[in-house]
Design a protein around this motif. Structure first.
Motif, PDB file in Angstrom:
ATOM      1  N   ASP A 161      -1.838  26.060  -4.224  1.00  0.00           N
ATOM      2  CA  ASP A 161      -2.358  26.421  -5.541  1.00  0.00           C
ATOM      3  C   ASP A 161      -2.780  25.191  -6.341  1.00  0.00           C
ATOM      4  O   ASP A 161      -1.988  24.274  -6.556  1.00  0.00           O
ATOM      5  CB  ASP A 161      -1.284  27.217  -6.312  1.00  0.00           C
ATOM      6  N   GLY A 162      -4.041  25.183  -6.739  1.00  0.00           N
ATOM      7  CA  GLY A 162      -4.530  24.163  -7.676  1.00  0.00           C
ATOM      8  C   GLY A 162      -4.945  22.833  -7.073  1.00  0.00           C
ATOM      9  O   GLY A 162      -5.395  21.951  -7.794  1.00  0.00           O
ATOM     10  N   TRP A 209      -6.916  34.265  -7.162  1.00  0.00           N
ATOM     11  CA  TRP A 209      -6.227  34.841  -5.997  1.00  0.00           C
ATOM     12  C   TRP A 209      -6.640  36.287  -5.771  1.00  0.00           C
ATOM     13  O   TRP A 209      -6.763  36.729  -4.624  1.00  0.00           O
ATOM     14  CB  TRP A 209      -4.707  34.715  -6.134  1.00  0.00           C
ATOM     15  N   ASP A 258       0.672  23.592  -8.079  1.00  0.00           N
ATOM     16  CA  ASP A 258       0.055  23.855  -9.381  1.00  0.00           C
ATOM     17  C   ASP A 258       0.979  23.391 -10.510  1.00  0.00           C
ATOM     18  O   ASP A 258       0.535  22.790 -11.482  1.00  0.00           O
ATOM     19  CB  ASP A 258      -0.250  25.350  -9.503  1.00  0.00           C
ATOM     20  N   SER A 280      -5.316  31.383 -12.011  1.00  0.00           N
ATOM     21  CA  SER A 280      -4.793  31.780 -10.703  1.00  0.00           C
ATOM     22  C   SER A 280      -4.902  33.284 -10.462  1.00  0.00           C
ATOM     23  O   SER A 280      -5.233  33.715  -9.360  1.00  0.00           O
ATOM     24  CB  SER A 280      -3.345  31.318 -10.548  1.00  0.00           C
ATOM     25  N   ASP A 315      -7.011  27.585  -4.779  1.00  0.00           N
ATOM     26  CA  ASP A 315      -7.650  28.652  -5.566  1.00  0.00           C
ATOM     27  C   ASP A 315      -8.529  28.097  -6.680  1.00  0.00           C
ATOM     28  O   ASP A 315      -9.426  28.772  -7.171  1.00  0.00           O
ATOM     29  CB  ASP A 315      -6.599  29.608  -6.138  1.00  0.00           C
ATOM     30  N   HIS A 316      -8.236  26.882  -7.116  1.00  0.00           N
ATOM     31  CA  HIS A 316      -9.047  26.162  -8.104  1.00  0.00           C
ATOM     32  C   HIS A 316      -8.670  24.700  -7.946  1.00  0.00           C
ATOM     33  O   HIS A 316      -7.729  24.385  -7.216  1.00  0.00           O
ATOM     34  CB  HIS A 316      -8.781  26.651  -9.539  1.00  0.00           C
ATOM     35  N   HIS A 319      -6.847  22.935 -14.895  1.00  0.00           N
ATOM     36  CA  HIS A 319      -7.634  23.531 -13.813  1.00  0.00           C
ATOM     37  C   HIS A 319      -9.103  23.107 -13.889  1.00  0.00           C
ATOM     38  O   HIS A 319      -9.624  22.849 -14.963  1.00  0.00           O
ATOM     39  CB  HIS A 319      -7.611  25.057 -13.912  1.00  0.00           C
TER      40      HIS A 319
HETATM   41 ZN   LIG Z   1      -3.818  28.529  -9.343  1.00  0.00          ZN
END
Ligand SMILES: [Zn+2]
Length: 421
Positions: free
Chosen positions: A13-14, A56, A200, A52, A250-251, A389
């Motif tokens: 994540d991230g 997602w 993240d 997120s 995801d980012h 983000h």
């Molecule tokens: Zn995220």
């Protein structure tokens, strides 16, 4: 385990493209470096907005927000200004594991709470509240608890002490790894997905530790990525050349300079007004209000018929949207333009739920973190976070049988299921 080709997805994540590239080149992530050398490695576009829950939901359904119905972490109840938190029950498009043949094991994907029966195993991720609603089949709960499995990092600890927070990040990672190892041999699966979300949390609180080699927590930050890379190596070692391994975020992330409060600017320019002597809350807006924002930067016109105090006629909507677009296009802090893009909903969304989409969606330039907070006491400020983000610097890494020509350039998070479906 059968010999049929398998698909394994490792989500981080991230994590931005540049960070994976840097850690691969500098020896922190040697296993990831090998996958990059043998596979396809690309910068990827996140969803809009780049939060997120939306990213997602787009990734697991292969759909855009107007098809899956998730536009942000917060929504309003119909014909009201009362907020609610959408969850997995609000995801209206089928996930890839709902559509795919064979069993899937899915661990810690955000926006999959509360779990529902599926063909395999599902352990939901952020925001999961009750472990008994987070695990399918439910008889796995005691086993997970014996691993000290944690649904999420306790971010409140970062406000007490970064050392406590880092201990929690580490314990959460170890529980996740134990769960993946146990579930790898638990059933005869075709698809295995493991998501790390501690990344993240680290990136929000300790981007500063990533950038500064002399930072007290730099070594701990780098070590977290080293440990994830060890898992990547362990998983890659279990696969054959016929299997597909996808790694992605995801980012992306970058340094945070300013938190910027979108509703503050709307209020300052007369688009948003609160009744006198009331708390600043959406329930207390004046009927003169033309527009308001929900996190992070989704602007909704206060339309007549749609909201209790709505006063914008559909005939006047375009003029107001133009005025707000001009306001944000020109908006500067310290001589820097804050907004990269202002989108109308029809520019970026298409599908049956487009009526629920925000009327305008803002994406910020580097360093600016847009917030939909109501009642901020300044236009911009700086809190505890040092990272934010990004929309355009997620990453995608694919090793195994696939056709890179079929991927759009640049790929989007919602393109991922098409790689293996
Ligand atoms: Zn995220």
């Amino acid at each position: 385990m059968t010999d049929k080709p398998k698909t394994v997805i490792i989500g981080t994540d991230g994590v931005p493209f540049e960070m994976i590239e840097h850690f691969a080149q500098t020896g922190v992530m040697p296993n990831t470096a090998r996958l990059i050398a043998d596979g396809t490695f690309a910068k990827m576009q996140s969803s809009i907005p780049e939060v997120s829950s939306v990213a997602w939901s787009s990734m697991i359904t292969g759909a855009n927000p107007a098809e899956h119905g998730i536009f942000g972490f917060i929504e309003l109840h119909p014909n009201s200004y009362r907020m609610r938190f959408p969850n997995y029950n609000d995801v209206k498009a089928p996930t890839f594991w709902d559509k795919r043949d064979g069993k899937s094991v899915i661990i810690n994907v955000p926006s999959t709470y509360p779990v529902r029966p599926m063909n395999g195993v599902l352990i939901s991720g952020f925001v999961s509240i009750d472990i008994n609603k987070s695990v399918y089949p439910p008889d796995l709960v005691p086993t997970l608890q014996s691993f000290d499995y944690r649904l999420d990092v306790d971010a409140r600890k970062a406000h007490q002490s970064m050392d406590l927070f880092l201990e929690d990040v580490e314990a959460t990672l170890q529980g996740r790894i134990k769960a993946y190892r146990y579930l790898w041999d638990y059933c005869d699966w075709n698809t295995f997905m493991l998501v790390f979300t501690g990344t993240d949390r680290l990136l929000h609180f300790l981007w500063s530790a990533y950038e500064d080699k002399n930072h007290a927590h730099h070594a701990a930050f780098v070590d977290h990525f080293r440990k994830i890379d060890e898992v990547v190596g362990e998983i890659a070692g279990k696969l054959t050349d016929d299997d597909l391994l996808i790694m992605h975020s995801d980012h992306g992330f970058e340094r945070l300079d300013h938190e910027v409060f979108v509703n503050y600017l709307l209020a300052e320019n007369g688009f948003l007004q609160f009744k006198q002597d009331t708390d600043p809350a959406l329930e207390n807006i004046c009927p003169d209000t033309k527009a308001f924002a929900l996190d992070p930067a989704r602007i909704y016109l206060n339309l007549k018929g749609k909201y209790p105090a709505g006063n914008v006629n559909p005939a006047g909507a375009e003029t107001i949207l133009d005025e707000i677009e001009d306001l944000f296009t020109e908006f500067q802090i310290d001589g820097r333009k804050v907004i990269r893009d202002v989108y109308r909903k029809a520019d970026i969304y298409t599908g049956p739920y487009i009526e629920s989409a925000p009327d305008l969606i803002l994406v910020a330039n580097a360093g600016f973190n847009l917030k939909g907070k109501i009642g901020a006491d300044a236009l911009y400020s700086k809190g505890i976070f040092t990272g934010k983000h990004t929309q355009d610097t997620a990453f995608l890494l694919i090793k195994g049988p696939h056709n890179p020509e079929k991927l759009p350039n640049p790929p989007k998070v919602s393109d991922i299921p098409a790689i293996f479906m």
